[in-house]
Design an enzyme around this catalytic site. Structure first.
Site, PDB file in Angstrom:
ATOM      1  N   SER A 157      32.178  46.265  40.326  1.00 48.09           N
ATOM      2  CA  SER A 157      33.247  45.389  39.859  1.00 48.09           C
ATOM      3  C   SER A 157      33.742  44.533  41.004  1.00 48.09           C
ATOM      4  CB  SER A 157      34.410  46.208  39.300  1.00 48.09           C
ATOM      5  OG  SER A 157      35.539  45.396  39.025  1.00 48.09           O
ATOM      6  N   TYR A 171      40.121  52.785  40.792  1.00 49.06           N
ATOM      7  CA  TYR A 171      39.036  52.009  40.182  1.00 49.06           C
ATOM      8  C   TYR A 171      38.245  51.252  41.248  1.00 49.06           C
ATOM      9  CZ  TYR A 171      36.896  48.578  36.972  1.00 49.06           C
ATOM     10  OH  TYR A 171      36.027  47.782  36.274  1.00 49.06           O
ATOM     11  N   LYS A 175      34.318  51.713  42.237  1.00 50.08           N
ATOM     12  CA  LYS A 175      33.359  50.615  42.098  1.00 50.08           C
ATOM     13  C   LYS A 175      32.702  50.266  43.432  1.00 50.08           C
ATOM     14  CE  LYS A 175      33.575  49.781  37.684  1.00 50.08           C
ATOM     15  NZ  LYS A 175      32.408  50.126  36.839  1.00 50.08           N
TER      16      LYS A 175
END
Length: 290
Positions: A157, A171, A175
């Site tokens: 991401s 997160y 990623k």
């Protein structure tokens, strides 16, 4: 003739959003697809067999081959069962697309242990677990003289590799870890005939629409006939190409958005200071760029 004729693919998180588009395109291009989705909420809570089965029904109605899977890829056993289903139902495994993900956003000062653990488990461990069990199969095939022409496409991401997003320490860390996992796995698995790449997509999904400050951007109405830059369908063609037998690429991370595909590189030297003797703190303070 489809670009993926004869290929068998496992796609995680394929019940909705980007994963669903992957599954539909892969099937149209001739692949047999194991559609994996636990069917949970954005935060990973609950289960629902409906999303995976609905994608399978759509594929089968269009003349394709697909089966549903609701195993939890955040567990070693769930990932193993998923890989084994592909082998049992379709006789082989050629492609893994790791796409499953959840969000539990919070600022680091307020982050709860459960929020950190859940996101790392689904994203980073979920990628590693499926990759591990697929690699076990491909290694065994290679040692038997059946050298695979296999492909793994992971999902990183922008939050982890290019644009840090406040509120997403869990997160973003997961990623970024996926990007590193991709590069190391590419080096390890090349000897067995396996290529490993990753994408960092930007598209409209239930997760991006739920990201603070981003929902309005992704939800903007698109006029009829105009190109929808945030459609998740824009992401799938590059994933399909990376999954083809003819693709030579490995160890690459691509940013994908709308009509743009960019090749990314990781941490690089932007400046260096050196000394011919022991470092002095004041010298470092004077010479490190501000």
């Amino acid at each position: 003739m489809g670009a993926l004729d004869g290929r068998v693919a496992v796609i995680t998180g394929a019940g909705r959003g980007i994963g669903r588009e992957h599954a539909l395109l892969f099937a149209r291009e001739g692949a047999s697809v194991v559609v994996n989705d636990l069917g949970g909420s954005n935060s990973g809570e609950g289960t629902d067999a409906g999303p995976a089965q609905q994608v399978v029904d759509e594929i089968v109605a269009a003349g394709g081959r697909a089966v549903a899977n609701t195993d939890n890829v955040a567990t070693w056993a769930g990932a193993q069962a998923l890989v084994q289903q592909a082998i049992d139902d379709f006789g082989q495994l050629d492609v893994v697309v790791n796409n499953a993900g959840i969000l539990r956003d919070n600022f680091i000062a307020s982050m709860e242990e459960s929020q950190w653990d859940a996101v790392l488990a689904v994203h980073l461990k979920g990628h590693a677990a499926v990759l591990h069990h697929a690699a076990v199969y491909w290694k065994a095939q290679s040692k038997l003289g059946n050298r695979p022409n296999a492909a793994v496409i992971n999902t990183a991401s922008a939050s982890g590799v290019t644009v840090p997003q406040p509120g997403q320490t869990n997160y973003g860390a997961a990623k970024a870890g996926i990007a590193a996992l991709t590069l190391v796995a590419a080096d390890e698995l090349e000897r067995y005939g396996v290529r490993v790449n990753a994408i960092a997509p930007i598209a409209r999904t239930r997760l991006t629409e739920a990201t603070p400050g981003m929902g309005a951007i992704f939800s903007a109405e698109v006029e009829e006939g105009e190109f929808d830059y945030f459609s998740p369908a824009n992401i799938s063609p590059v994933v399909a190409y990376l999954a083809t037998e003819k693709c030579p690429l490995t160890g690459q991370v691509f940013a994908v958005q709308g009509g743009a595909i960019s090749t990314l590189q990781g941490w690089t030297d932007v400046s260096t200071i050196e000394t011919e003797g022991p470092w002095l703190i004041d010298d470092i303070a004077d010479r490190l760029p501000n």
